[in-house]
Motif scaffolding. Structure first.
Motif, short mmCIF file in Angstrom:
data_model
loop_
_atom_site.label_atom_id
_atom_site.label_comp_id
_atom_site.label_asym_id
_atom_site.label_seq_id
_atom_site.Cartn_x
_atom_site.Cartn_y
_atom_site.Cartn_z
N ASP A 20 -40.59 38.93 -95.63
CA ASP A 20 -41.84 38.83 -96.77
C ASP A 20 -42.25 40.13 -96.92
O ASP A 20 -43.06 40.55 -97.28
N HIS A 21 -41.85 41.85 -96.08
CA HIS A 21 -42.08 42.41 -96.42
C HIS A 21 -41.98 43.05 -97.57
O HIS A 21 -40.72 42.80 -98.12
N PRO A 22 -43.11 43.74 -98.65
CA PRO A 22 -42.69 44.02 -99.88
C PRO A 22 -41.84 45.05 -99.54
O PRO A 22 -40.88 45.95 -101.15
N ASP A 23 -40.72 45.98 -98.85
CA ASP A 23 -40.28 47.22 -99.17
C ASP A 23 -39.60 46.84 -98.88
O ASP A 23 -38.07 47.56 -98.57
N CYS A 24 -38.49 45.48 -98.32
CA CYS A 24 -37.74 44.48 -97.58
C CYS A 24 -37.27 44.06 -98.97
O CYS A 24 -38.06 43.33 -99.88
N ALA A 25 -35.46 43.13 -98.80
CA ALA A 25 -35.31 42.07 -99.75
C ALA A 25 -33.73 41.90 -98.85
O ALA A 25 -32.63 42.24 -98.63
N LEU A 26 -34.10 41.21 -97.96
CA LEU A 26 -33.01 40.67 -97.68
C LEU A 26 -32.51 39.23 -98.02
O LEU A 26 -32.85 38.25 -98.63
N ARG A 104 -31.96 43.97 -105.52
CA ARG A 104 -32.92 45.17 -105.20
C ARG A 104 -33.07 46.03 -104.95
O ARG A 104 -33.52 46.98 -104.04
N ASP A 105 -33.11 47.05 -105.97
CA ASP A 105 -33.52 48.44 -106.46
C ASP A 105 -33.19 48.89 -105.12
O ASP A 105 -32.16 48.93 -104.40
N ASP A 106 -34.58 49.58 -104.66
CA ASP A 106 -33.93 50.76 -103.42
C ASP A 106 -35.11 50.37 -102.01
O ASP A 106 -35.55 51.05 -101.44
N LYS A 107 -34.58 49.03 -102.38
CA LYS A 107 -35.22 48.32 -101.32
C LYS A 107 -34.22 47.91 -100.01
O LYS A 107 -33.66 48.12 -100.08
N LEU A 108 -35.02 47.98 -98.25
CA LEU A 108 -34.59 47.59 -97.66
C LEU A 108 -33.75 46.15 -97.49
O LEU A 108 -34.04 45.59 -97.61
N VAL A 109 -32.57 46.50 -97.16
CA VAL A 109 -31.40 45.83 -97.42
C VAL A 109 -31.02 45.56 -95.95
O VAL A 109 -30.61 46.18 -94.87
N ALA A 110 -30.90 44.12 -95.50
CA ALA A 110 -30.03 43.40 -94.13
C ALA A 110 -29.43 42.38 -94.21
O ALA A 110 -29.82 41.79 -94.87
N ASP A 111 -28.33 42.95 -92.86
CA ASP A 111 -27.58 41.30 -92.45
C ASP A 111 -28.38 41.26 -91.36
O ASP A 111 -27.79 42.11 -90.43
N ILE A 112 -29.00 39.81 -90.96
CA ILE A 112 -28.75 40.22 -89.53
C ILE A 112 -28.91 38.64 -89.00
O ILE A 112 -27.99 37.47 -88.61
N THR A 113 -27.26 39.35 -88.24
CA THR A 113 -26.46 38.80 -87.89
C THR A 113 -25.91 38.70 -86.05
O THR A 113 -25.16 39.10 -85.98
N PRO A 114 -26.67 37.74 -84.63
CA PRO A 114 -26.43 38.48 -83.11
C PRO A 114 -24.92 38.47 -82.67
O PRO A 114 -24.90 39.20 -82.23
N ALA A 115 -23.78 37.85 -83.92
CA ALA A 115 -22.84 37.71 -83.22
C ALA A 115 -22.00 39.02 -83.27
O ALA A 115 -21.19 39.12 -83.05
N TYR A 116 -22.66 40.06 -84.47
CA TYR A 116 -22.31 40.90 -84.85
C TYR A 116 -22.07 42.10 -83.62
O TYR A 116 -22.14 43.09 -83.56
N ALA A 117 -23.13 41.83 -81.77
CA ALA A 117 -23.08 42.34 -81.13
C ALA A 117 -21.17 42.44 -80.48
O ALA A 117 -21.81 43.23 -79.69
N LEU A 118 -20.72 41.17 -80.79
CA LEU A 118 -19.96 41.24 -79.95
C LEU A 118 -18.30 42.42 -80.77
O LEU A 118 -17.23 42.07 -80.07
N LEU A 119 -18.96 43.09 -81.51
CA LEU A 119 -17.84 44.19 -82.22
C LEU A 119 -17.40 44.63 -81.68
O LEU A 119 -18.15 45.66 -80.85
N SER A 120 -16.10 45.26 -82.35
CA SER A 120 -15.68 46.47 -81.41
C SER A 120 -16.35 47.81 -81.84
O SER A 120 -17.17 48.00 -82.64
N GLU A 121 -15.98 49.06 -81.12
CA GLU A 121 -16.73 50.05 -82.05
C GLU A 121 -15.98 50.26 -83.11
O GLU A 121 -16.57 50.75 -83.48
N ALA A 122 -14.64 50.10 -83.30
CA ALA A 122 -14.49 50.68 -84.64
C ALA A 122 -15.19 50.06 -85.67
O ALA A 122 -15.55 50.92 -86.80
N ARG A 123 -15.05 48.66 -85.88
CA ARG A 123 -15.91 48.23 -86.55
C ARG A 123 -17.11 48.72 -86.68
O ARG A 123 -18.04 48.95 -88.03
N LEU A 124 -18.50 48.82 -85.46
CA LEU A 124 -19.34 49.59 -85.29
C LEU A 124 -19.67 50.53 -86.25
O LEU A 124 -20.03 50.57 -87.55
N ARG A 125 -18.81 51.22 -86.22
CA ARG A 125 -18.44 52.88 -86.75
C ARG A 125 -18.30 52.58 -87.81
O ARG A 125 -18.99 53.46 -89.29
N LEU A 126 -17.43 51.95 -88.50
CA LEU A 126 -17.45 50.91 -89.99
C LEU A 126 -18.70 50.68 -90.85
O LEU A 126 -19.16 51.57 -91.97
#
Length: 291
Positions: A20-26, A104-126
């Motif tokens: 709902d935020h005007p600065d974001c585009a999810l 989405r132009d210059d807005k903040l884009v986001a991927d909210i996926t709780p399962a990403y907490a289980l990813l490896s350090e290598a994937r998080l760095r990427l």
């Protein structure tokens, strides 16, 4: 921005706030599950899930009674179809970024996926290097409350798969069966999402300090906390609707004996968070003492 959970710690509420935020585009689909489908298995499950979402969006489009609703359903259908195509192919991070950013132009884009907490350090760095500015948000909830809420939600889903529209007694029976398995160490998936020490360790090793926001669910629903989070994300603070509750799980009582058993099992998580993040909320202290 990547929202990593924790599961049952306010990520759906946060998704709606940012949507709902005007600065974001999810994306119109919460939880894209792109990186965990690549790395942790479950790609077939996510392909089936996305196919269901497409079918639901098509049905909503066909039944829409206004142009606005029809357009929203059509957009959701297009995004889900694009993600389905990505899930069927080998890794394509540029295609993933195009899906997030398109239109989405210059807005903040986001991927909210709780399962990403289980990813490896290598994937998080990427993931941290996918753009010039990448932020990660990890919300913590009292370990006992989070785990019990996760169990209740999973129990409702399992009972519905078994019985159709499950009765409350069937959901309760499923919840207590899952609880016993967790206490016996037989539900590694649910328990991995409760391992704050391991998750925070990977995040701190993979990310720069200014890329990570760690917050408590118990403190999330205040304007001061939301304003702090907005500043971290580089967006303007916006008034939040704290009456909007998302994904409420069935209210099934947790006995004092089971609460104490979970608190004992999760004691290392309380200790780690207090030592590495700082003062824990009062609710955390109360549950830890019960163990």
């Amino acid at each position: 921005m990547f929202g990593l959970g924790a599961t049952r710690a306010g990520s759906t509420w946060l998704y709606r706030y940012l949507s709902d935020h005007p600065d974001c585009a999810l994306p119109r689909v919460k939880e894209l599950h792109y990186f965990d489908a690549l790395d942790l298995g479950g790609r077939d499950h996510q392909i089936k899930r996305m196919s269901r979402i497409i079918a639901q969006a098509q049905a909503a489009r066909d039944a829409a009674t206004s142009d606005a609703r029809r357009a929203a359903s059509e957009a959701r259908c297009r995004e889900a179809a694009a993600l389905l195509d990505l899930l069927k192919r080998d890794e394509d991070t540029q295609g993933y970024l195009k899906l997030l950013r398109e239109g989405r132009d210059d807005k903040l884009v986001a991927d909210i996926t709780p399962a990403y907490a289980l990813l490896s350090e290598a994937r998080l760095r990427l993931m941290a290097g996918l753009s010039r500015v990448v932020k990660f948000v990890y919300l913590l909830r009292d370990p006992v409350e989070r785990l019990w809420s996760n169990i209740r939600l999973a129990a409702g889903q399992r009972a519905n798969r078994k019985h159709g529209e499950a009765e409350r007694e069937q959901v309760e029976a499923e919840a207590h069966s899952l609880l016993e398995k967790v206490l016996n160490g037989d539900q590694t998936g649910v328990q991995a999402r409760s391992d704050y020490a391991a998750i925070l360790g990977r995040l701190k090793n993979a990310l720069d300090a200014d890329q990570l926001f760690v917050g408590f669910y118990e403190r999330l629903f205040s304007q001061d906390m939301i304003d702090t989070l907005c500043r971290f994300l580089g967006i303007r603070p916006m008034e939040a609707d704290f009456a909007r509750i998302a994904n409420r799980a069935d209210r099934i009582a947790l006995s004092p004996e089971h609460r104490a058993a979970l608190a004992r099992q999760l004691a290392p998580q309380y200790d780690y968070v207090e030592a590495h993040i700082g003062a824990i909320p009062e609710r955390w202290s109360q549950n830890r003492e019960r163990g």
